[in-house]
Write an enzyme that holds these catalytic residues in place. Sequence first.
Site, mmCIF file in Angstrom:
data_model
loop_
_atom_site.group_PDB
_atom_site.id
_atom_site.type_symbol
_atom_site.label_atom_id
_atom_site.label_comp_id
_atom_site.label_asym_id
_atom_site.label_seq_id
_atom_site.Cartn_x
_atom_site.Cartn_y
_atom_site.Cartn_z
ATOM 1 N N ALA A 41 -10.510 -10.594 17.890
ATOM 2 C CA ALA A 41 -10.926 -9.626 17.000
ATOM 3 C C ALA A 41 -10.952 -8.376 17.936
ATOM 4 O O ALA A 41 -11.381 -7.319 17.107
ATOM 5 C CB ALA A 41 -12.400 -10.311 16.746
ATOM 6 N N ALA A 46 -6.288 -6.951 14.796
ATOM 7 C CA ALA A 46 -7.509 -6.979 14.223
ATOM 8 C C ALA A 46 -7.806 -5.835 13.823
ATOM 9 O O ALA A 46 -8.626 -5.576 12.651
ATOM 10 C CB ALA A 46 -8.464 -7.790 14.986
ATOM 11 N N LYS A 47 -7.951 -4.951 14.811
ATOM 12 C CA LYS A 47 -8.512 -3.329 14.463
ATOM 13 C C LYS A 47 -7.808 -2.860 13.413
ATOM 14 O O LYS A 47 -8.260 -2.122 12.528
ATOM 15 C CB LYS A 47 -8.894 -2.736 15.681
ATOM 16 C CG LYS A 47 -9.815 -3.430 16.560
ATOM 17 C CD LYS A 47 -9.993 -2.446 17.893
ATOM 18 C CE LYS A 47 -8.680 -2.410 18.873
ATOM 19 N NZ LYS A 47 -9.065 -1.733 19.957
ATOM 20 N N LYS A 186 3.444 -13.970 12.750
ATOM 21 C CA LYS A 186 4.998 -13.922 13.428
ATOM 22 C C LYS A 186 4.763 -13.044 14.307
ATOM 23 O O LYS A 186 4.090 -12.105 14.315
ATOM 24 C CB LYS A 186 5.885 -14.110 12.312
ATOM 25 C CG LYS A 186 5.906 -14.985 11.136
ATOM 26 C CD LYS A 186 6.864 -14.736 9.974
ATOM 27 C CE LYS A 186 8.060 -15.156 10.235
ATOM 28 N NZ LYS A 186 8.996 -14.983 9.216
ATOM 29 N N TYR A 217 5.911 -8.198 5.339
ATOM 30 C CA TYR A 217 6.758 -8.003 4.541
ATOM 31 C C TYR A 217 6.550 -8.490 3.051
ATOM 32 O O TYR A 217 7.044 -7.955 2.058
ATOM 33 C CB TYR A 217 8.330 -8.110 4.988
ATOM 34 C CG TYR A 217 8.920 -6.739 5.468
ATOM 35 C CD1 TYR A 217 7.985 -5.873 6.471
ATOM 36 C CD2 TYR A 217 9.919 -6.283 4.864
ATOM 37 C CE1 TYR A 217 8.675 -4.656 6.795
ATOM 38 C CE2 TYR A 217 10.478 -4.914 5.098
ATOM 39 C CZ TYR A 217 9.796 -4.161 6.155
ATOM 40 O OH TYR A 217 10.384 -2.655 6.518
ATOM 41 N N HIS A 278 11.501 -10.328 8.596
ATOM 42 C CA HIS A 278 11.262 -9.472 7.577
ATOM 43 C C HIS A 278 12.560 -9.528 6.679
ATOM 44 O O HIS A 278 12.595 -9.665 5.529
ATOM 45 C CB HIS A 278 10.890 -7.900 8.143
ATOM 46 C CG HIS A 278 9.823 -8.151 8.931
ATOM 47 N ND1 HIS A 278 8.884 -9.041 8.915
ATOM 48 C CD2 HIS A 278 9.318 -7.174 9.944
ATOM 49 C CE1 HIS A 278 7.618 -8.815 9.560
ATOM 50 N NE2 HIS A 278 8.116 -7.600 10.296
ATOM 51 N N LYS A 361 20.835 -4.459 8.595
ATOM 52 C CA LYS A 361 20.599 -3.602 9.670
ATOM 53 C C LYS A 361 19.143 -3.035 10.051
ATOM 54 O O LYS A 361 18.557 -2.687 8.960
ATOM 55 C CB LYS A 361 21.426 -2.304 9.013
ATOM 56 C CG LYS A 361 21.712 -1.123 9.820
ATOM 57 C CD LYS A 361 22.613 0.108 8.938
ATOM 58 C CE LYS A 361 22.606 1.218 9.982
ATOM 59 N NZ LYS A 361 23.231 2.286 9.234
ATOM 60 N N ARG A 374 19.890 -1.944 -0.797
ATOM 61 C CA ARG A 374 20.858 -1.208 -1.452
ATOM 62 C C ARG A 374 21.968 -2.124 -2.004
ATOM 63 O O ARG A 374 22.773 -2.604 -1.259
ATOM 64 C CB ARG A 374 21.519 -0.157 -0.602
ATOM 65 C CG ARG A 374 22.245 0.974 -0.967
ATOM 66 C CD ARG A 374 22.713 2.037 -0.019
ATOM 67 N NE ARG A 374 21.505 2.740 0.366
ATOM 68 C CZ ARG A 374 21.343 4.027 -0.161
ATOM 69 N NH1 ARG A 374 22.199 4.394 -1.244
ATOM 70 N NH2 ARG A 374 20.300 4.505 0.055
ATOM 71 N N TRP A 514 19.350 11.599 -2.359
ATOM 72 C CA TRP A 514 18.073 11.047 -3.374
ATOM 73 C C TRP A 514 17.024 11.840 -2.890
ATOM 74 O O TRP A 514 16.892 11.507 -1.629
ATOM 75 C CB TRP A 514 18.060 9.505 -3.336
ATOM 76 C CG TRP A 514 16.774 9.288 -4.479
ATOM 77 C CD1 TRP A 514 16.742 9.135 -5.671
ATOM 78 C CD2 TRP A 514 15.503 8.692 -3.902
ATOM 79 N NE1 TRP A 514 15.296 9.015 -6.259
ATOM 80 C CE2 TRP A 514 14.727 8.470 -5.056
ATOM 81 C CE3 TRP A 514 15.217 8.460 -2.698
ATOM 82 C CZ2 TRP A 514 13.421 8.223 -4.838
ATOM 83 C CZ3 TRP A 514 13.684 7.989 -2.456
ATOM 84 C CH2 TRP A 514 12.967 7.853 -3.435
#
Length: 519
Positions: A41, A46-47, A186, A217, A278, A361, A374, A514
């Site tokens: 904690a 946690a913070k 993880k 993720y 992820h 990547k 993509r 974009w």
Amino acid sequence: MSLRADSSVGRSSSRGEFSSEDRDSDGVPETGCLSIIVLGASGDLAKKKTFPALFNLFQQGFLQSSEVHIFGYARTKLSDDELRDRIRGYLSQGKGASSEHSEHLSKFLQLIKYVSGPYDGEEGFQLLNKEISQHEISKNSQEGSSRRLFYLALPPSVYPSVCKMIRHHCMNLSHLGGWTRIVVEKPFGKDLGTAEALSSQLGELFNEPQLYRIDHYLGKELVQNLLVLRFANRFFLPLWNRDNIDNIQIVFREDFGTEGRGGYFDEYGIIRDIIQNHLLQVLCLVAMEKPVSLKPEHIRDEKVKVLQSVLPIQMEETVLGQYEGYKNDATVSDDSNTPTFATVVLRIHNERWEGVPFILKAGKALNSRKAEIRVQFKDVPGDIFKCKKQGRNEFVIRLQPSEAMYMKLTVKKPGLDMSTIQSELDLSYKQRYQGVTIPEAYERLILDTIRGDQQHFVRRDELRAAWEIFTPLLHRIDDGEVKPLPYKQGSRGPVEADELLARAGYIQTHGYIWVPPSL
């Protein structure tokens, strides 16, 4: 999944009975005493993440002050008020000074109690269990309705000792019944061997439905949207295969270096830190077959099948990099071989994806910050407009920042000439969903844990399959057989990575960028 609960969820009938809709996946009513224990904690995770997520859930009404109590546990000697003062600033950021926010904050902080003790000592956990039990008794919980959620905001090295203490001293074994669930952060291990050893240790203490291996993720809004996008839209179904898609990139870029985390990062590197967990999770959702239902186990079954179909990584389809100045960090070894950049091509050996490169990547200290998927489609056969040089059709899902989905199209350039230009069909979340707050990933995942929904958590066989893919490459890096290439901070990474992308079939668009729409 919307974070807004139906007003009837979790309410008991006037007779004190619960309908099936009011129970979580373990059959435990969603009302009654809920104890959330944050181990570690006093630490940064946690913070910065756990307590703010809990506070946001509290503000939105998902944690009722009449039912929930939050316990912090760590080795640091602190009083209840000292812990509250430590996290107060992280709960106020960006919220202004409204009276409503101040009232919520004050009520939330009063729910927090702190217990100090070692992570391998019985006395500390016995005291923690005593405090939890007193809370449960004070709430007069119905039999079978008491719930204990342990969130391990700790390094994996202490998981076995902490889980052993929880199992022997803090399990929900009282007459109140209910459930005990363990959330572990993880990275879960450093390779296949260490991950399997850790899984075995925890598996001896808890069964799989009690373990929630969190990967934040999987809680991101646009990652959660992937199943809906793929399987609820007719026009994607015939396109999403090797006949139409040339290559798929899953990219994570940061425009800063290790920033004081050099010691931690040097132990893991960009592949363990980002790609193996992820980006590989995102790949599973992009590549998986349609599950037979939305039940968590059916979804996780399909993810495992994807991972089991991935062919061994080839070194000629791998580029590693390390940014210049990385070793200047005093916590990093002078002879460090740790990559801060990696591009890896994965090949999925099945009917849908045979021959389609999946390019993962990730890198630090690059020229931009973004995470995106993509999907690049094949060239139009018989190109009568001769517009191939402008670039291919691409479907892009921007995960962060500026969440969006857009399709890059070739259209006629306005004017009298029959000339073409690239443009886009654009769904930008900030513009389309004004006034809608996109929840933080940790909020969603903690709420899923409370509800007993394991869809967005990593199962043991899935974890094993993921490590099987990357462990051979990681061992070669650790043994110094493969050296990362130097690259300048603020660049795209090693030029060899762009050359690898070209060999894999990716065609970069030139002259088109974009731009997220402004509000």
